[in-house]
Motif scaffolding. Structure first.
Motif, PDB file in Angstrom:
ATOM      1  N   TRP A   1       0.724   7.132  -3.863  1.00  0.00           N
ATOM      2  CA  TRP A   1       1.537   8.465  -3.346  1.00  0.00           C
ATOM      3  C   TRP A   1       0.523   8.855  -2.120  1.00  0.00           C
ATOM      4  O   TRP A   1       1.169   9.640  -1.243  1.00  0.00           O
ATOM      5  N   LEU A   2      -0.724   8.567  -2.102  1.00  0.00           N
ATOM      6  CA  LEU A   2      -1.551   9.014  -0.837  1.00  0.00           C
ATOM      7  C   LEU A   2      -0.945   8.495   0.522  1.00  0.00           C
ATOM      8  O   LEU A   2      -0.885   9.150   1.402  1.00  0.00           O
ATOM      9  N   TRP A   3      -0.637   6.721   0.508  1.00  0.00           N
ATOM     10  CA  TRP A   3      -0.104   6.644   1.602  1.00  0.00           C
ATOM     11  C   TRP A   3       1.525   6.872   1.894  1.00  0.00           C
ATOM     12  O   TRP A   3       1.766   6.963   2.823  1.00  0.00           O
TER      13      TRP A   3
ATOM     14  N   THR B   1      -2.615  -3.984   1.858  1.00  0.00           N
ATOM     15  CA  THR B   1      -1.860  -3.842   3.232  1.00  0.00           C
ATOM     16  C   THR B   1      -0.328  -3.577   2.777  1.00  0.00           C
ATOM     17  O   THR B   1      -0.174  -3.342   1.455  1.00  0.00           O
ATOM     18  N   VAL B   2       0.490  -3.309   3.592  1.00  0.00           N
ATOM     19  CA  VAL B   2       1.893  -2.996   3.251  1.00  0.00           C
ATOM     20  C   VAL B   2       2.805  -4.099   3.031  1.00  0.00           C
ATOM     21  O   VAL B   2       2.498  -5.172   3.179  1.00  0.00           O
TER      22      VAL B   2
ATOM     23  N   TRP C   1       2.325   9.950   1.526  1.00  0.00           N
ATOM     24  CA  TRP C   1       2.184  10.873   2.268  1.00  0.00           C
ATOM     25  C   TRP C   1       1.721  10.614   3.719  1.00  0.00           C
ATOM     26  O   TRP C   1       2.594  11.484   4.618  1.00  0.00           O
ATOM     27  N   LYS C   2       0.952   9.591   4.033  1.00  0.00           N
ATOM     28  CA  LYS C   2       0.772   9.517   5.168  1.00  0.00           C
ATOM     29  C   LYS C   2       1.998   9.013   6.194  1.00  0.00           C
ATOM     30  O   LYS C   2       2.234   9.581   7.210  1.00  0.00           O
ATOM     31  N   PHE C   3       2.851   8.130   5.435  1.00  0.00           N
ATOM     32  CA  PHE C   3       4.037   7.695   6.088  1.00  0.00           C
ATOM     33  C   PHE C   3       5.165   8.757   6.293  1.00  0.00           C
ATOM     34  O   PHE C   3       5.898   8.685   7.064  1.00  0.00           O
TER      35      PHE C   3
ATOM     36  N   GLN D   1       6.735   6.398  12.985  1.00  0.00           N
ATOM     37  CA  GLN D   1       7.093   5.520  14.106  1.00  0.00           C
ATOM     38  C   GLN D   1       8.147   4.496  13.564  1.00  0.00           C
ATOM     39  O   GLN D   1       9.043   3.965  14.484  1.00  0.00           O
ATOM     40  N   VAL D   2       7.523   3.859  12.577  1.00  0.00           N
ATOM     41  CA  VAL D   2       8.329   2.787  11.876  1.00  0.00           C
ATOM     42  C   VAL D   2       9.161   3.351  10.805  1.00  0.00           C
ATOM     43  O   VAL D   2       8.833   4.123   9.999  1.00  0.00           O
TER      44      VAL D   2
ATOM     45  N   PHE E   1       2.720  11.764   8.969  1.00  0.00           N
ATOM     46  CA  PHE E   1       1.982  11.470  10.271  1.00  0.00           C
ATOM     47  C   PHE E   1       2.466  10.174  10.876  1.00  0.00           C
ATOM     48  O   PHE E   1       2.750   9.964  11.976  1.00  0.00           O
TER      49      PHE E   1
ATOM     50  N   ALA F   1      11.835   0.492  14.794  1.00  0.00           N
ATOM     51  CA  ALA F   1      10.537   1.071  15.209  1.00  0.00           C
ATOM     52  C   ALA F   1      10.337   1.502  16.429  1.00  0.00           C
ATOM     53  O   ALA F   1      11.188   1.154  17.481  1.00  0.00           O
TER      54      ALA F   1
ATOM     55  N   ARG G   1       0.948  -1.096   0.093  1.00  0.00           N
ATOM     56  CA  ARG G   1      -0.008  -0.039  -0.075  1.00  0.00           C
ATOM     57  C   ARG G   1       0.743   1.209   0.138  1.00  0.00           C
ATOM     58  O   ARG G   1       0.429   2.253  -0.554  1.00  0.00           O
TER      59      ARG G   1
END
Lengths: 280, 336
Positions: free
Chosen positions: A98-100, A126-127, A102-104, A110-111, A107, A174, A94
């Motif tokens: 590009w949207l995810w 899933t990733v 950005w999330k990683f 932590q990992v 926001f 992590a 996932r």
């Protein structure tokens, strides 16, 4: 050939595609029977590890394709294999979107990993994780299937390695802590890197060293077998001890070993060394 | 082009985040009128004493296991020689032994570790294989690889309309969750409810069970709790974990075992022992309708002779809201 793991393996009824694919690989010299692997393929081209669920599974699809690389290359086999690779080509972690990404980046930090470097997830949406990515890389190599995905997946493995060598399930760091590697996953990733010609890097050396030391006192045939399969290419100082240990443990526990562990043991004890990334 | 895409991405993420926050604040399982839950917190300063304390706890709890098949679900994640990650094998073995003494027909220990695929290696290294061997009649089932059956989900908290779960879980008459009392960097705490992640089979969903993470950890925990009845809880707090749990936290000598016939009461009691407000733990709050999280609705078993409050360090990036409740603890005959 007719030593303990083979005899025991013939009596087993596999419950998952992982077990089935590994069993067929291990028994390929006496029975080149892959019809049940072919028959379990889903309409989308993937294999579900638990056929009753019909949930496409990347890891078992990779193993099924590796198994089929030892089948007679009939038109039916070829068609099945291309459908499998087409599905793998379309399936990605996932974090590739590009949207995810950005999330990683913004926001969910932590990992520690680089979302630009992605491989394959266990199941869709899933990733990416190390084990399915490594197995799929071996499948691409076994069939010499060119793909733009391979470069990114190899980079992902390097990016997510543990600092001391080896791999955990998905990444090496992590929540501010370096994670410990797992022997089986490390061995899978090592096999994949070496199959794709990355055998000289310091990461490979550190991982080989980790595996040799970690498995010295290991009582699990499953992890030992993966370790032997990975270390056979390099013939490092620990290999002889690990092979003997695997032989002893599998003989002692043959009735209770899982089908996957038994099949991996049979493959690991083959001579010459069995290579998951090489087609028959 | 790139900046436009970035702007759209940021907006989409903000929208998604807003919806997620709204959902997390509003959705929960509706409450029902329930009889009081039975809870016992027994002192147990070391694992040397755990066999006796587990038996005492089982006698207090008096679980209805006569003639029944029982599944014990401990928390086994990874092995570390230094960190108290897993439910201690002595506690698990004692529970097996005690349940047979109470007349259980069959006791199975089942777990599906979330990250480690080699369950055999984990069993050997954490000492559970040897502990179960000593008990004799206990069998272990790797829930990651057991036969699976489909169930329908019962809440709309996740987008999962069905779950494939292990046969031995669905076939058990009695399910006993045996968590290790720990803080958790995503869920706040990991207790009997979060322990349910381990019943989701890796052979279907992978290692880890990342599908659940993408459905929202809190919502997934509640979805599982609504689908899988936990009849009893035996929580290992002899040596617990605080801070960066569930794997890299610090050992904390809590010195007790918690027994309950209601997972919400058990988790709420454990939170109070850690001085964490259970109503500020999202999955406990959302699942509150499944049991009694309010101590006013508990029957405290045993001799409550002292009160227990031991503030646990929160996981990184999380600040615990502190509970002011205290839990009566049965001192027992080993107390100093």
């Amino acid at each position: 050939m007719a030593t303990t793991p083979y005899l025991e393996l013939r009596t087993r009824a596999p419950r998952t595609i992982e077990e089935l694919a590994l069993q067929r690989l291990a028994l390929r010299k006496t029975a080149r029977c892959f019809s049940d692997v072919l028959g379990a393929q889903l309409p989308c081209g993937a294999w579900s590890n638990r056929p009753v669920t019909a949930i496409p599974n990347v890891y078992s699809t990779g193993l099924a394709l590796i198994a089929l690389s030892h089948a007679d290359p009939t038109p039916g086999v070829r068609a099945s294999v291309w459908r499998g690779f087409d599905w793998l080509d379309r399936t990605r972690g996932r974090e590739a979107h590009w949207l995810w990404q950005w999330k990683f980046r913004l926001f969910d930090r932590q990992v520690r990993f680089d979302p630009n470097k992605f491989g394959w997830p266990w199941v869709e949406n899933t990733v990416s994780w190390v084990a399915p990515t490594a197995i799929v890389l071996l499948a691409y190599k076994a069939w010499n299937r060119p793909s733009g995905r391979v470069t990114s997946a190899l980079a992902m493995l390097e990016d997510r390695a543990c600092s001391a060598g080896g791999w955990n399930a998905g990444n090496g760091h992590a929540f501010g802590v370096d994670l410990d590697p797992h022997p089986d996953v490390s061995a899978m990733a090592l096999c994949a890197l070496e199959a794709h010609g990355a055998g000289e890097s310091s990461l490979v050396e550190r991982t080989a060293q980790y595996l040799g030391q970690r498995l010295e006192e290991c009582g699990s045939a499953y992890s030992l077998a993966w370790g032997v399969l990975a270390l056979k290419r390099s013939s490092g100082p620990h290999l002889g001890t690990l092979v003997e240990s695997l032989r002893r443990i599998s003989e002692k526990n043959k009735a209770t070993l899982s089908t996957a562990a038994l099949a991996l043991t049979a493959l690991a004890l083959e001579s010459p060394a069995f290579d998951l990334g090489t087609r028959a | 082009m790139t900046s436009r895409r970035n702007a759209v991405g940021a907006l989409a993420l903000a929208g998604t985040g807003g919806l997620a926050v709204r959902q997390s604040l509003t959705r929960r399982i509706p409450a029902k009128q329930r009889p009081p839950s039975r809870v016992a917190v027994l002192r147990c300063e070391s694992y040397d004493k755990a066999t006796q304390v587990v038996w005492d706890g089982l006698q207090l709890l008096a679980p209805a296991v006569r003639g029944k098949t029982v599944l014990l679900k401990p928390n086994l994640v990874e092995y570390s020689s230094t960190a108290p990650i897993n439910t201690h094998p002595t506690v698990i073995a004692a529970a097996v032994e005690g349940l047979y003494r109470l007349g259980a027909a069959k006791v199975t220990v089942g777990e599906g570790p979330g990250h480690v695929r080699d369950t055999e290696l984990l069993l050997e290294e954490c000492g559970l294989r040897a502990a179960l061997h000593n008990v004799g009649k206990a069998t272990f089932v790797d829930l990651n690889n057991d036969e699976v059956h489909r169930i329908s989900t019962t809440t709309s908290l996740t987008a999962l309309s069905e779950l494939w779960l292990p046969r031995c879980l669905l076939a058990a008459d009695v399910v006993i969750s045996m968590p290790k009392i720990k803080t958790h960097h995503w869920a706040g705490v990991t207790l009997s409810l979060k322990n349910l992640f381990g019943v989701v089979p890796g052979s279907v969903y992978g290692w880890p069970k990342n599908v659940l993470h993408w459905q929202g950890i809190d919502n997934s925990i509640v979805e599982l709790a609504a689908a899988i009845p936990i009849h009893y809880v035996i929580a290992d707090g002899v040596v617990a974990m605080e801070g960066n749990g569930p794997l890299h936290g610090t050992a904390r000598q809590l010195g007790c075992l918690v027994f309950a016939d209601d997972p919400l009461a058990a988790d709420s009691a454990c939170c109070c022992l850690m001085r964490v407000d259970p109503r500020r733990i999202p999955h406990i709050l959302k699942a509150s309708g499944l049991g009694n999280i309010d101590s006013a609705n508990w029957n405290i078993l045993g001799e409550g002779v002292s009160s227990w409050r031991m503030p646990f360090q929160s996981p990184p990036g999380m600040a615990f809201s502190r509970s002011q409740d205290s839990i009566p603890v049965a001192r027992g005959h080993w107390a100093p």
